[in-house]
Design a protein around this motif. Structure first.
Motif, short mmCIF file in Angstrom:
data_model
loop_
_atom_site.label_atom_id
_atom_site.label_comp_id
_atom_site.label_asym_id
_atom_site.label_seq_id
_atom_site.Cartn_x
_atom_site.Cartn_y
_atom_site.Cartn_z
N ARG A 6 -4.58 -2.64 13.31
CA ARG A 6 -4.26 -1.24 13.22
C ARG A 6 -2.95 -0.92 13.95
O ARG A 6 -2.07 -0.25 13.42
N GLU A 22 3.07 7.18 4.96
CA GLU A 22 1.62 7.41 4.84
C GLU A 22 1.02 6.62 3.68
O GLU A 22 0.05 5.89 3.84
N SER A 29 -3.33 -1.11 4.10
CA SER A 29 -4.64 -1.38 4.72
C SER A 29 -5.71 -1.51 3.66
O SER A 29 -6.62 -2.32 3.79
N ALA B 26 -1.83 0.88 -4.32
CA ALA B 26 -2.65 -0.33 -4.29
C ALA B 26 -3.31 -0.58 -5.63
O ALA B 26 -3.42 -1.72 -6.08
N PRO B 65 -6.87 12.23 2.73
CA PRO B 65 -7.02 10.99 3.51
C PRO B 65 -8.39 10.39 3.26
O PRO B 65 -9.38 11.12 3.20
N GLY B 68 -11.33 3.43 4.66
CA GLY B 68 -11.03 2.19 3.95
C GLY B 68 -9.53 1.97 3.85
O GLY B 68 -9.07 0.94 3.44
N ARG B 69 -8.74 2.99 4.23
CA ARG B 69 -7.30 2.77 4.28
C ARG B 69 -6.74 3.39 5.57
O ARG B 69 -5.66 3.97 5.61
N GLY B 70 -7.55 3.22 6.60
CA GLY B 70 -7.10 3.65 7.93
C GLY B 70 -6.87 5.13 8.01
O GLY B 70 -6.01 5.59 8.76
N GLY B 71 -7.59 5.92 7.20
CA GLY B 71 -7.46 7.37 7.29
C GLY B 71 -6.17 7.90 6.68
O GLY B 71 -5.78 9.04 6.92
N LYS B 72 -5.50 7.07 5.86
CA LYS B 72 -4.23 7.52 5.27
C LYS B 72 -4.49 8.05 3.86
O LYS B 72 -5.37 7.57 3.14
N ALA B 73 -3.66 8.98 3.50
CA ALA B 73 -3.81 9.57 2.16
C ALA B 73 -3.12 8.69 1.13
O ALA B 73 -2.26 7.88 1.46
N ARG B 74 -3.51 8.88 -0.17
CA ARG B 74 -2.86 8.16 -1.26
C ARG B 74 -1.79 9.05 -1.86
O ARG B 74 -1.91 10.27 -1.86
N ARG B 75 -0.75 8.41 -2.38
CA ARG B 75 0.17 9.18 -3.22
C ARG B 75 -0.24 8.92 -4.67
O ARG B 75 -0.20 7.78 -5.13
#
Lengths: 901, 106
Positions: A6, A22, A29, B26, B65, B68-75
């Motif tokens: 992380r 972001e 991840s 991804a 957010p 499963g992706r570290g609390g990050k949002a997707r574009r």
């Protein structure tokens, strides 16, 4: 995803423009998580591939276009290769910058390599020996049990006072504790006995006599076979459990090992089990375990054993001790002297590792100091470098570079230096660890767990942590300081004065810290070294030079009668005297400072029972005092006629004479001496008593150990006591070590005698000090390293100051200043903070010297000579290190300097 | 006029269409890897998509957010009608080209 990943991802995100950060970090991840199912390595490799293949430059350009801002992307991304220069290119640039001033790079890399290497090696030892749990289930619940003896605590004899809480326990004590039901308790007695396998030679091997439940208490199952049954324990059956190492060495891991026999102490034992390799109780190198012999059954109250306890979960040692003490109190109805006894629990871990844990901790503390010095050194270099690059940094700041960019530029270089240094350091450590372990085990054969030492992931993780910490500690503060002041320099042009003053202030502080830390280590190592030197040169009261020794055993099985044993000894002595170079052979049991002493209770004839003292018994032959050059103060020495058929006689040491008879003449007086004394319930109890006449007085010697003074010794004629353990002292011409092989060959011809050990007497007396000697050698090495690093630090600072002040020096010399004066001014500038640091270092060393107390002999921990000497040494080193570059000041040509302006 | 789309751009647009409402970095990467057996870094995907957005071929917005992706949002990317048109055009060109290839060469 682990926290480490992380953090790493967070750092990576820092390289990306915010517009993409972001989504990209999230995608990364998520992708990592997907591939994680296919294995950690698949995922890690994928991740690394992504990081390396990311088109940083295109991302930044795109982001700029998107935001429509026209700010140049240089320096907005923290690290060069994120600006799209590519990792490889950035490294190449950094390498080019570094190699432009190879001095900086080389010194920094070497500093890092040495300190990381030293830290890795010491931590490698610490990790394998101290940090890993003992190889037994729930090992933290295992304790060694000692007896305590209040009567000894207040007694007048120093060696009893010092051992009051390390007394033995008895079979009955252990039984009463086991009967409490709340804990498992077992007993054992560790020792070395002659072991013979097949037709091979007998060899002295350490192991233990064990009571019932010994292995069960430790919770270890045998690798092969079984452990002795309760019935075998009760009968003292001749069954033997051996260690896997012995199984490999002497039986070639024979799968049919069970039922094979070995001869231990002259008696034939049947092997019933093999213990696995990590098993090491009571000590590293214990190779056999056998039940207590049947004759010990009558010693139920003899406090001659060590105890081993496994406490139940959630029971504290204090609570257990309390119930154990209560049990001993109940025993006191049968044997009143138990009334003064109790139990003391020591974690097994401390017991097993006790001989080395203090030393390792000390070394670890020392290596931390070395790492700190390395940090300071590196910081100094970065400061000097930052100052040199100030015009460049100021220019970049003027062109719009942000502070973060400036810091990152400097940190990249420090990071690169640290990386290269750390890789070299780990390589150094990898190369040094093997030889170091060899050295340790040679110097101290029972060094615990030395075989487990390796550069594993934990150790490498530690090296990495040290490196990162060094880089941050050394790189960040100077980089921040430089970045903070760079924009302000724009206005000052190339003016030098103001800047170098603040830089020099930082450098003085760093020199101060460096000198203080180095002083701390030097003083510690100085104390240890001086103490060891004193031990090597002290006069122990006897002369061990030119004397060899042969430790022999006359087994009762082979020689049931004393007469036969003594005859065999005569034959051995005759054989040894024929060895060329041997001038005299004398029998003793034991020789001084070799360990293995017997204590006997004695009192002056006519004195009441309770006036008896425990003294050291030495059985010696006729020319003993002459051979060891022990001065005879009065009366006579023993003669060949002092044997079993003549009146019992004794010679007393001066201190024993004083204790028993005060100022009276001891010659002709009688002493009551107990034979075969056993510690019964903590009290020495006589088997039988006899009156012996004092016929001589000799000077005191250090009988128990080289580092113990004035223990009273009772000498008895060897032929009157006829011990079965004898040590023959061989007076030799020339070096005793050259005679060892012929002596061994000569001894082999005498049938029935077991030669346990053969060597130079002087080496043997020093062997007990091996752990301390190791400490001295390793501490010495570390403090030498510290001093060298400090020297490098001082050199670097003075070099910087000289080159920085060329103009000033040139003007001064042009105005008539003396060149020598300039040199002295430079040296003084460096020495002042060093002097202050060293003073603080001395104070800190004085305060911390208490931790060394157990390793220091013959000198005080406050020994002024050591502190003054190491203080002067450090200042001399600092003076030399500053004088060398300061000389360059005198070569400044004022004309050239002023022309350049 | 020849299509303005590179083959990576075509692949990405097609993948975005195939993923419908769930077209993000991804997922696009995985689709291209699975179907086209082509390894494209996430960074390249985002840069390329961003360029397509400039040209009005896709639109993007940040999602919520998620775990499963570290609390990050997707574009999340959506293909615009212009994007569709470009894709179709590219396809037509290819089909046209194929149509004129003599049979025996196929």
């Amino acid at each position: 995803m682990s926290p480490l990943w992380r953090v790493a991802l967070g750092v990576w995100g820092g390289l990306l423009p915010s517009e993409f950060r972001e989504a990209l970090v999230g995608d990364l991840s998520e992708g990592f998580g997907l591939r994680r199912k296919r294995g950690r390595w698949v995922a890690t490799l994928w991740l690394l591939g992504e990081v390396l293949r990311t088109p940083y430059l295109r991302l930044w350009r795109q982001a700029r276009k998107m935001s429509g801002r026209g700010v140049p992307d240089r320096d907005r991304s923290p690290i060069g290769w994120a600006r799209g220069e590519g990792l490889w290119r950035t490294v190449r640039i950094a390498v080019r910058v570094l190699t432009r001033r190879p001095g900086f790079a080389a010194v920094a890399v070497a500093t890092l390599a040495l300190s990381v290497g030293a830290a890795t090696v010491i931590f490698g030892l610490l990790e394998a020996v101290l940090l890993r749990p003992l190889p037994y289930p729930d090992a933290d619940r295992l304790y060694t049990v000692y007896g305590t003896n209040e009567a000894w605590r207040d007694g007048e004899q120093e060696f009893l006072r010092s051992a009051w809480d390390r007394a033995g326990v008895s079979i009955e004590m252990v039984r009463s504790w086991d009967a409490l039901g709340s804990m498992r308790v077992a007993s054992y007695q560790g020792g070395s006995l002659a072991l013979r396998v097949g037709d091979g030679p007998a060899e002295t091997v350490s192991g233990a006599r064990i009571g019932n439940g010994f292995f069960a208490t430790l919770g270890v199952e045998p690798l092969v076979g079984r452990t002795p049954s309760p019935a075998e324990h009760r009968d003292g059956a001749p069954v033997l459990v051996i260690h896997e190492r012995l199984w490999s060495r002497d039986f070639a891991r024979d799968p049919e090992i069970l039922g094979k026999t070995a001869v231990l102490d002259g008696r034939t034992y049947t092997i019933v089990g093999v213990m696995p390799r990590p098993f090491a109780v009571p000590a590293e190198g214990s190779l056999w375990w056998a039940p207590f012999p049947p004759e010990w059954a009558e010693y139920g109250h003899a406090t001659i054993l060590s105890g081993l306890a496994r406490l139940p979960a959630h029971t504290t040692a204090a609570a257990a001790t309390e119930s154990m003490n209560a049990a001993v109190e109940r025993l006191a109805s049968a044997e009143p002297s138990y009334g003064v006894m109790g139990a003391r629990l020591v974690p097994l871990r401390d017991e097993v590792l006790g001989s080395v844990s203090g030393g390792l901790r000390l070394l670890f503390a020392a290596v931390c100091v070395v790492v700190l010095i390395a940090c300071v050194n590196l910081a100094n270099l970065v400061v000097a470098r930052g100052a040199r690059r100030m015009p460049e940094l100021a220019l970049r700041a003027a062109l719009g570079a942000g502070r973060r960019g400036l810091v990152a530029t400097m940190l990249t270089e420090v990071g690169l230096v640290c990386l290269v240094g750390a890789v070299l350091g780990v390589a150094l450590a990898a190369g040094a660890l093997g030889p170091l372990v060899d050295f340790l085990t040679r110097a101290m054969p029972d060094f615990p767990r030395a075989a487990d030492v390796s550069l594993n992931v934990t150790v490498l993780g530690f090296s990495l942590a040290v490196t990162v910490l060094t880089a941050v500690l050394a790189g960040l503060p100077p980089a921040l300081a430089a970045a903070r002041s760079a924009p302000a320099r724009i206005l000052q042009g190339s003016g030098r004065g103001g800047r170098s003053r603040s830089v020099r202030r930082i450098q003085s502080t760093l020199l101060f810290a460096e000198a203080g830390l180095a002083m701390l280590l030097l003083a510690g190592a100085g104390l240890l070294t001086r103490s060891m030197a004193r031990v090597f040169t002290l006069d122990p009261g006897f002369d061990s030079r030119g004397v060899a020794y042969a430790s022999v055993e006359l087994p009762e099985e082979r020689f049931p009668e004393d007469v036969d044993a003594l005859q065999a000894l005569d034959a051995l002595e005759a054989a040894l005297s024929r060895v060329p170079g041997v001038t005299r052979v004398v029998e003793a049991s034991p020789l001084p400072a070799m360990g293995g002493s017997t204590m006997v209770p004695v009192r002056p004839d006519g004195a009441p029972d309770d006036e008896q003292s425990l003294v050291v018994l030495a059985s010696v032959g006729p020319s003993y005092f002459e051979t060891l050059s022990i001065p005879v103060l009065g009366g006579r020495t023993f003669e060949a006629s002092d044997d079993g058929n003549s009146e019992p006689v004794a010679i007393v040491s001066a201190s024993l004479a004083r204790r028993l008879f005060g100022d009276d003449d001891p010659l002709g007086r009688f002493i009551v001496q107990a034979d075969g004394a056993v510690m019964m319930g903590g009290r020495a109890e006589a088997g039988s008593e006899k009156q012996v006449e004092v016929v001589g007085v000799v000077e005191d010697v250090r009988q128990l150990a080289l580092v113990r003074e004035g223990d009273p010794v009772l000498y008895r004629p060897f032929r009157q006591t006829a011990p079965r353990d004898a040590v023959l002292a061989l007076a030799t011409q020339g070096s005793p070590t050259r005679l060892l092989e012929p002596a061994r060959a000569a001894a082999a011809e005498v049938d029935g005698i077991v030669i346990r050990d053969l060597g130079a007497f002087r080496d043997r007396t020093l062997r007990l000090l091996a752990p301390v000697q190791l400490r001295v050698v390793l501490m010495g090495a570390l403090s030498a390293l510290a001093a060298a690093l400090a020297m490098v630090g001082v050199y670097g600072v003075v070099s910087y100051v000289v080159s920085d002040q060329r103009r000033e020096i040139g003007i001064r010399i042009a105005l008539g200043a003396r060149k020598d004066g300039e040199t002295i001014r430079m040296v003084r500038g460096a020495l002042t903070p060093c002097l202050a640091g060293a003073c603080v270092g001395v104070l800190a060393a004085l305060a911390l010297s208490r931790t060394l107390e157990s390793s220091i002999f013959e000198i005080s921990r406050l020994d002024p000579v050591t502190y003054v000497a190491t203080f002067l040494l450090l200042l001399t080193v600092a003076a030399l290190a500053s004088w060398w570059p300061a000389r360059r000041a005198t070569r400044v040509d004022p004309v050239e300097v002023l022309n350049r302006e | 006029m020849a299509s303005q789309l590179t083959d990576l751009e075509q692949l990405l647009l097609l993948a975005a269409l195939r993923q419908r409402d769930d077209a993000y970095g991804a997922a696009l990467q995985k689709d291209i890897e699975d179907v086209a057996e082509r390894r494209v870094s996430l960074g390249s995907i985002h840069v390329t998509m961003s360029r397509l957005e400039e040209r009005g071929l896709v639109m993007s917005e940040m999602g919520e957010p998620t775990g499963g992706r570290g609390g990050k949002a997707r574009r999340l990317y959506t293909v615009t009608s212009r994007g569709m048109a470009e894709l179709n055009r590219a396809r037509e060109i290819f089909e046209q080209m194929w149509a004129d290839v003599p049979q025996e060469a196929g």
